[in-house]
Write an enzyme that holds these catalytic residues in place. Structure first.
Site, PDB file in Angstrom:
ATOM      1  N   CYS A  17     -20.637   6.811  -3.132  1.00  0.00           N
ATOM      2  CA  CYS A  17     -20.260   6.307  -1.802  1.00  0.00           C
ATOM      3  C   CYS A  17     -19.559   7.451  -1.050  1.00  0.00           C
ATOM      4  CB  CYS A  17     -19.347   5.079  -1.985  1.00  0.00           C
ATOM      5  SG  CYS A  17     -18.845   4.284  -0.450  1.00  0.00           S
ATOM      6  N   CYS A  72     -23.306   0.561  -1.570  1.00  0.00           N
ATOM      7  CA  CYS A  72     -22.436   0.922  -2.687  1.00  0.00           C
ATOM      8  C   CYS A  72     -22.187  -0.289  -3.577  1.00  0.00           C
ATOM      9  CB  CYS A  72     -21.149   1.571  -2.226  1.00  0.00           C
ATOM     10  SG  CYS A  72     -20.536   0.961  -0.683  1.00  0.00           S
ATOM     11  N   ARG A  74      -6.214   0.020  -0.869  1.00  0.00           N
ATOM     12  CA  ARG A  74      -7.049   0.246   0.311  1.00  0.00           C
ATOM     13  C   ARG A  74      -7.230  -1.018   1.144  1.00  0.00           C
ATOM     14  NH1 ARG A  74      -7.427   5.564   1.603  1.00  0.00           N
ATOM     15  NH2 ARG A  74      -7.129   6.642  -0.359  1.00  0.00           N
ATOM     16  N   CYS A  75      -7.027  -0.859   2.418  1.00  0.00           N
ATOM     17  CA  CYS A  75      -7.111  -2.002   3.324  1.00  0.00           C
ATOM     18  C   CYS A  75      -8.121  -1.727   4.429  1.00  0.00           C
ATOM     19  CB  CYS A  75      -5.761  -2.251   3.973  1.00  0.00           C
ATOM     20  SG  CYS A  75      -4.476  -2.610   2.776  1.00  0.00           S
ATOM     21  N   LYS A  99       0.853  -1.210   0.000  1.00  0.00           N
ATOM     22  CA  LYS A  99       0.000   0.000   0.000  1.00  0.00           C
ATOM     23  C   LYS A  99       0.880   1.248   0.000  1.00  0.00           C
ATOM     24  CE  LYS A  99      -2.809   2.655   3.184  1.00  0.00           C
ATOM     25  NZ  LYS A  99      -3.935   2.947   2.303  1.00  0.00           N
ATOM     26  N   HIS A 157     -36.366  -7.044  -3.976  1.00  0.00           N
ATOM     27  CA  HIS A 157     -37.431  -7.134  -2.969  1.00  0.00           C
ATOM     28  C   HIS A 157     -36.891  -6.958  -1.560  1.00  0.00           C
ATOM     29  CE1 HIS A 157     -39.394  -8.882  -6.521  1.00  0.00           C
ATOM     30  NE2 HIS A 157     -40.308  -8.033  -6.098  1.00  0.00           N
ATOM     31  N   HIS A 209     -14.280   6.263  -6.324  1.00  0.00           N
ATOM     32  CA  HIS A 209     -13.054   5.468  -6.152  1.00  0.00           C
ATOM     33  C   HIS A 209     -11.867   6.077  -6.884  1.00  0.00           C
ATOM     34  CE1 HIS A 209     -16.191   2.428  -5.244  1.00  0.00           C
ATOM     35  NE2 HIS A 209     -15.365   2.209  -4.256  1.00  0.00           N
ATOM     36  N   GLU A 229     -17.619  12.110   9.410  1.00  0.00           N
ATOM     37  CA  GLU A 229     -17.015  10.907  10.008  1.00  0.00           C
ATOM     38  C   GLU A 229     -15.518  11.035  10.328  1.00  0.00           C
ATOM     39  OE1 GLU A 229     -18.151   7.318   7.830  1.00  0.00           O
ATOM     40  OE2 GLU A 229     -20.051   8.228   7.223  1.00  0.00           O
TER      41      GLU A 229
HETATM   42  C1  LIG Z   1     -16.794   1.542   1.911  1.00  0.00           C
HETATM   43  N1  LIG Z   1     -15.927   0.415   1.921  1.00  0.00           N
HETATM   44  C2  LIG Z   1     -15.531  -0.219   3.056  1.00  0.00           C
HETATM   45  C3  LIG Z   1     -15.428  -1.616   3.060  1.00  0.00           C
HETATM   46  N2  LIG Z   1     -15.070  -2.275   4.180  1.00  0.00           N
HETATM   47  C4  LIG Z   1     -14.822  -1.593   5.299  1.00  0.00           C
HETATM   48  N3  LIG Z   1     -14.484  -2.244   6.404  1.00  0.00           N
HETATM   49  N4  LIG Z   1     -14.868  -0.249   5.337  1.00  0.00           N
HETATM   50  C5  LIG Z   1     -15.222   0.458   4.250  1.00  0.00           C
HETATM   51  O1  LIG Z   1     -15.254   1.678   4.333  1.00  0.00           O
HETATM   52  N5  LIG Z   1     -15.695  -2.295   1.939  1.00  0.00           N
HETATM   53  C6  LIG Z   1     -16.168  -1.675   0.746  1.00  0.00           C
HETATM   54  C7  LIG Z   1     -15.840  -0.246   0.636  1.00  0.00           C
HETATM   55  C8  LIG Z   1     -14.522   0.112   0.003  1.00  0.00           C
HETATM   56  N6  LIG Z   1     -13.416  -0.094   0.808  1.00  0.00           N
HETATM   57  C9  LIG Z   1     -12.603   0.806   1.440  1.00  0.00           C
HETATM   58  C10 LIG Z   1     -11.749   0.169   2.244  1.00  0.00           C
HETATM   59  C11 LIG Z   1     -10.803   0.893   2.921  1.00  0.00           C
HETATM   60  C12 LIG Z   1     -10.713   2.238   2.782  1.00  0.00           C
HETATM   61  C13 LIG Z   1      -9.669   2.989   3.475  1.00  0.00           C
HETATM   62  O2  LIG Z   1      -9.572   4.163   3.308  1.00  0.00           O
HETATM   63  N7  LIG Z   1      -8.801   2.318   4.217  1.00  0.00           N
HETATM   64  C14 LIG Z   1      -7.703   2.978   4.852  1.00  0.00           C
HETATM   65  C15 LIG Z   1      -7.528   2.528   6.282  1.00  0.00           C
HETATM   66  C16 LIG Z   1      -8.616   3.018   7.149  1.00  0.00           C
HETATM   67  C17 LIG Z   1      -8.214   2.944   8.600  1.00  0.00           C
HETATM   68  O3  LIG Z   1      -8.576   2.029   9.309  1.00  0.00           O
HETATM   69  N8  LIG Z   1      -7.450   3.890   9.032  1.00  0.00           N
HETATM   70  C18 LIG Z   1      -6.941   4.006  10.398  1.00  0.00           C
HETATM   71  C19 LIG Z   1      -5.446   3.798  10.425  1.00  0.00           C
HETATM   72  C20 LIG Z   1      -4.776   4.758   9.532  1.00  0.00           C
HETATM   73  C21 LIG Z   1      -3.289   4.542   9.397  1.00  0.00           C
HETATM   74  O4  LIG Z   1      -2.848   3.940   8.438  1.00  0.00           O
HETATM   75  N9  LIG Z   1      -2.520   5.076  10.322  1.00  0.00           N
HETATM   76  C22 LIG Z   1      -1.092   5.056  10.231  1.00  0.00           C
HETATM   77  C23 LIG Z   1      -0.529   6.155  11.102  1.00  0.00           C
HETATM   78  C24 LIG Z   1      -1.068   7.502  10.732  1.00  0.00           C
HETATM   79  C25 LIG Z   1      -0.306   8.139   9.619  1.00  0.00           C
HETATM   80  O5  LIG Z   1       0.827   8.550   9.836  1.00  0.00           O
HETATM   81  O6  LIG Z   1      -0.861   8.265   8.495  1.00  0.00           O
HETATM   82  C26 LIG Z   1      -0.586   3.701  10.683  1.00  0.00           C
HETATM   83  O7  LIG Z   1      -1.305   3.001  11.408  1.00  0.00           O
HETATM   84  O8  LIG Z   1       0.501   3.340  10.243  1.00  0.00           O
HETATM   85  C27 LIG Z   1      -7.258   5.393  10.905  1.00  0.00           C
HETATM   86  O9  LIG Z   1      -7.719   6.227  10.122  1.00  0.00           O
HETATM   87  O10 LIG Z   1      -7.093   5.616  12.101  1.00  0.00           O
HETATM   88  C28 LIG Z   1      -6.435   2.703   4.073  1.00  0.00           C
HETATM   89  O11 LIG Z   1      -5.544   3.534   4.239  1.00  0.00           O
HETATM   90  O12 LIG Z   1      -6.345   1.712   3.315  1.00  0.00           O
HETATM   91  C29 LIG Z   1     -11.596   2.898   1.969  1.00  0.00           C
HETATM   92  C30 LIG Z   1     -12.555   2.181   1.291  1.00  0.00           C
HETATM   93  N1  LIG Z   2     -21.051   6.397   5.505  1.00  0.00           N
HETATM   94  C1  LIG Z   2     -19.986   5.678   4.877  1.00  0.00           C
HETATM   95  C2  LIG Z   2     -20.514   4.677   3.912  1.00  0.00           C
HETATM   96  C3  LIG Z   2     -19.494   3.966   3.131  1.00  0.00           C
HETATM   97  S1  LIG Z   2     -20.096   2.551   2.379  1.00  0.00           S
HETATM   98  C4  LIG Z   2     -19.062   6.641   4.183  1.00  0.00           C
HETATM   99  O1  LIG Z   2     -19.540   7.673   3.758  1.00  0.00           O
HETATM  100  O2  LIG Z   2     -17.878   6.383   4.052  1.00  0.00           O
HETATM  101 ZN   LIG Z   3     -20.588   3.060   0.292  1.00  0.00          ZN
END
Ligand SMILES: CN1c2c(nc(N)[nH]c2=O)NC[C@@H]1CNc1ccc(C(=O)N[C@@H](CCC(=O)N[C@@H](CCC(=O)N[C@@H](CCC(=O)O)C(=O)O)C(=O)O)C(=O)O)cc1
Ligand SMILES: N[C@@H](CCS)C(=O)O
Ligand SMILES: [Zn+2]
Length: 770
Positions: A740, A657, A528-529, A19, A666, A708, A497
């Site tokens: 989304c 989404c 994205r994770c 990532k 339904h 996205h 959020e």
């Molecule tokens: C809407 N979607 C989601 C899905 N599943 C989920 N569980 N959540 C979702 O929102 N599935 C379908 C869709 C599309 N998917 C995604 C999935 C992931 C992301 C996304 O933005 N992921 C972030 C990580 C989010 C998170 O948990 N962040 C934490 C930790 C952040 C971090 O990395 N911190 C650093 C330190 C800070 C720094 O210096 O930057 C670390 O730990 O090293 C947080 O915010 O606190 C991603 O980055 O991948 C979006 C859509």
């Molecule tokens: N309320 C959430 C939905 C993602 S599926 C957002 O806006 O990220």
């Molecule tokens: Zn969504």
């Protein structure tokens, strides 16, 4: 000897290294060579982990910089002209297809290909998109060959993984404006597979894993019939090609078992015996006389330690019928869907930690099970004893059982699932206090999760700033977001959020019955994770989870501002659920906890509440039938139980989404939400026809642009999209919103896109009000 096998390994790395590298490359911070070198380093590290664990059959070509299906799109030259015309470097063309590319100075502007859920998982793949005159051409240096040689050079003999031709085509679609039925392209595609297999053989490959997961679906006749010509060809290439093991997962293949008769020239068949152990006898009965069974007994989709005794019993049943040389012990699917290693988790309670197994630990599990059945249980006595102890500890732990939760579940009544009045009455009531224009505009909840937000949250988590300081920071973020929405002139605001790390993890961290991790990341799409929280016991809500932030946002908003929570089914599906209690029970526990939250939000003066259920569709059992009906019943009930505690005056929104709602309409209608927002920007608007056909009475916001991608849609593009939607939806029922949430975007592109969106909505408002 019974061999051990892994179907695929997570590619992000221990610290989400992939990532970080891909995002650095996109941001111009590292070079292409640096990125490629990092990919190579990760592949080598992952092969070494598996080799050191003693895995006999180690996958290659399971690595992808963005998505494995996108790799195949490029491998077979299925690249629409709108990308190829720019003559980009293949790496950049690959990312352009995955995430779109906009470089105004260079005249480049192309949206990404459509991305959809991979079967019933939270992983997303890029959909192959075919033209009516589609041709197929193998890439000059085929990735599966390159990565096999790379592993070989590192001293690891691997089994390359490729997606089979029938699945590739069934998972594909015709490009917009094209009418090709992808499966009709089989004859054109097969020569490319033949060429690839020949090249793999020439490189020294003995075995290939060819994934045909669509065999777990109910297949259209044409798709089912495609297996025979495909595998009569690919299975009969003799010494010119490697042996093929065809892999299925996430379901059973009993309903397609007749297909196996045309696969008898293949070396082996892999089936998922975690999800569907009952298919074992039928599959064994359909194998050819020398065919090998790859028995998927270690769960690739969940984090629970494998129950060795149960797994060994399954494998022994196969061995009794086939003999040791015709059975392989394998993961049920690729391990892509589980986190990298449990070793990174330093904060887990020791009792509970002992119940878990992540990818690295699962590679050891396949090896132990294979050894147990090859050499006998005494050869792994210690491991079997330790495993039995863990399994027993979890089964008898008091941590999993909460009598108060059970008592509340027992007292749930049917009336609790129903709003007080039908929609027309609610709508009239809501109109008295929530003033909305025609084509109301809104967003889905999250605004950009900036670097600064993540840094502050990280500091707060580490105790480097106080809760008060963090709270102040979040309030300031909410103020900023409300001000921006005022400036953008949106009609229904959100609080953005900023306090949430993730829409599911955030709730998991606030509910009892859950544990959460620090490093257990799983790829969701591209770079994205997510870090799914883990449901270990009965779930309840000790205190309000979102009321403070929502109440604050409403207090400073001049327009309606939505309260925002994640629905019960999504909380369940995007967590690692328990495997000792039915999912319907877990969903109902979550629903009760969220019902309290919804009621508290209303009591705090929040008139519009959105309950997101984007995972509702993904949870749908892959085949039609009784299981699907049962799922729909409990999933819809969970949503209704969570939302029906409010008065008629409160407007309940829900968000999904995904655009595949036709076979599911339904259930969506049965949720009885006042307003739905759904993904639609990358699909054909005619999918919306189902809303007219079924005379859907309530309000809908089909997404007007794809979030996205960093690409900014023009106002005209959005107008065209709304115009198309108006062929299927009434003007008085249409909301205007993105597909989304905007958390993955940067502010400049977000503001530009929403300005265009709002102007487009105003144009239609004017047009229809005169
Ligand atoms: C809407 N979607 C989601 C899905 N599943 C989920 N569980 N959540 C979702 O929102 N599935 C379908 C869709 C599309 N998917 C995604 C999935 C992931 C992301 C996304 O933005 N992921 C972030 C990580 C989010 C998170 O948990 N962040 C934490 C930790 C952040 C971090 O990395 N911190 C650093 C330190 C800070 C720094 O210096 O930057 C670390 O730990 O090293 C947080 O915010 O606190 C991603 O980055 O991948 C979006 C859509
Ligand atoms: N309320 C959430 C939905 C993602 S599926 C957002 O806006 O990220
Ligand atoms: Zn969504």
């Amino acid at each position: 000897m019974v061999q051990s096998s892994v179907l695929g390994f997570p590619r992000m790395g221990k610290l989400r290294d992939l990532k970080k590298a891909t995002e650095a490359y996109w941001g111009g911070k590292i070079s292409r060579d640096d990125l490629l070198a990092e990919g190579k380093r990760l592949r080598q590290e992952h092969w070494k982990i598996q080799k050191d664990a003693g895995v006999d059959i180690i996958p290659s070509n399971d690595f992808a910089f963005y998505d494995q299906v996108l790799d195949h799109i490029q491998l077979f030259g299925v690249i629409p002209e709108r990308y190829s015309k720019y003559n980009l470097h293949p790496v950049d063309e690959y990312f352009a297809m995955g995430r779109g590319l906009q470089k105004p100075d260079e005249g480049v502007d192309v949206p990404s290909l459509e991305m959809v859920k991979w079967f019933d998982s939270n992983y997303h793949y890029v959909k192959p998109t075919l033209q009516d005159n589609q041709t197929f051409k193998l890439a000059a240096n085929p990735k599966p060959v390159v990565e096999f040689l790379e592993a070989k050079e590192a001293g690891v003999v691997t089994r390359p993984v490729i997606l089979g031709p029938v699945s590739f085509l069934v998972l594909a679609k015709a490009d917009r404006g094209q009418s090709v039925d992808p499966i009709t392209q089989l004859d054109n595609l097969l020569p490319v597979y033949v060429e690839l297999l020949n090249k793999l053989k020439a490189a020294g490959v003995e075995d290939v894993q060819i994934d045909e997961p669509i065999l777990v679906f109910d297949l259209a006749a044409k798709a089912k019939a495609a297996f025979k010509p495909a595998y009569e060809k690919l299975g009969n290439l003799g010494a010119q090609a490697p042996r093929l093991t065809l892999a299925t997962y996430f379901g059973d293949i009993v309903h397609n078992i007749d297909v196996l008769s045309s696969l008898q020239n293949l070396h082996g068949i892999h089936v998922d015996l975690v999800r569907n152990p009952e298919q074992l006898d039928t599959v064994i009965g359909a194998l050819g006389p020398n065919q090998v069974l790859s028995a998927g007994v270690v769960d690739g989709r969940n984090i629970w330690k494998t129950n060795f005794q149960a797994a060994i019993e399954k494998v022994e049943l196969a061995i009794q019928k086939l003999g040791k040389d015709r059975v392989i012990v394998a993961t049920s699917s690729s391990l892509l869907h589980v986190p990298h290693t449990l070793a990174s988790e330093k904060n887990l309670d020791a009792e509970i930690r002992d119940w878990f197994s992540f990818a690295v630990e699962k590679t050891a599990e396949v090896v132990i099970i294979a050894k147990a059945v090859t050499e006998g249980p005494a050869s792994v006595k210690e491991q079997l004893e330790a495993n039995a102890k863990s399994v027993q500890s979890r089964a008898s732990s008091k941590r999993t059982n909460d009598p108060a939760v059970k008592a509340r579940q027992a007292s749930v009544t049917p009336e609790q699932h129903n709003r007080k009045s039908p929609f027309p009455v609610r709508h009239a009531e809501q109109g008295k206090s929530i003033n909305l224009p025609l084509f109301p505009t809104t967003t889905i909840g999250s605004f950009p999760q900036t670097k600064e937000i993540r840094i502050q949250r990280n500091k707060f988590t580490k105790g480097e700033i106080t809760p008060e300081e963090y709270e102040k920071f979040i309030e300031k973020e909410i103020q900023d977001v409300i001000k921006i929405q005022e400036e953008l002139d949106l009609d229904v605001f959100v609080h953005g959020e900023p306090e949430r790390n993730d829409m599911v993890q955030y709730f998991g961290e606030r509910l009892t019955g859950y544990v959460f991790t620090t490093h257990a990341w799983v790829q969701s799409y591209g770079s994205r994770c997510v870090r799914p929280p883990i449901i270990v016991g009965d779930v309840s809500r000790p205190a309000p989870m979102t009321v403070k932030e929502s109440k604050y946002a409403v207090s400073i908003s001049k327009k309606p501002c939505k309260g925002m929570i994640t629905g019960p089914v999504t909380c369940l599906r995007w967590s690692f659920p328990r495997d000792d209690v039915h999912q319907s029970v877990q969903a109902q526990q979550l629903a009760l906890a969220l019902r309290d939250e919804v009621v508290d939000l209303e009591a705090a003066g929040i008139q519009v509440i959105q309950v997101d259920e984007p995972a509702l569709r993904e949870g749908l059992p892959l085949r039609a039938g009784a299981e699907r009906e049962a799922y729909l019943k409990w999933a819809v009930d969970a949503f209704r139980l969570a939302t029906a505690g409010v008065t008629d005056n409160t407007q309940v929104h829900s968000h999904f989404c995904y655009s595949e709602f036709q076979d599911f309409f339904h259930a969506i209608a049965a949720l009885d939400a006042d307003v739905l927002s759904i993904e639609n920007s990358k699909s054909d608007a005619k999918l919306l026809k189902v809303f007219i056909d079924e005379a859907y009475p309530r309000h809908i916001g089909p997404g007007v642009y794809d979030i996205h991608s960093p690409r900014v849609p023009s106002e005209q593009e959005i107008k065209d999209r709304i115009e198309e939607m108006l062929q299927y939806l009434r003007p008085d029922q249409l909301w205007v919103n993105p597909d989304c949430g905007l958390k993955t975007r940067q502010w400049p592109e977000t503001k530009a896109a929403i300005t265009n969106m709002n102007n487009a909505a105003k144009y239609f408002r004017q047009k229809y009000s005169s």
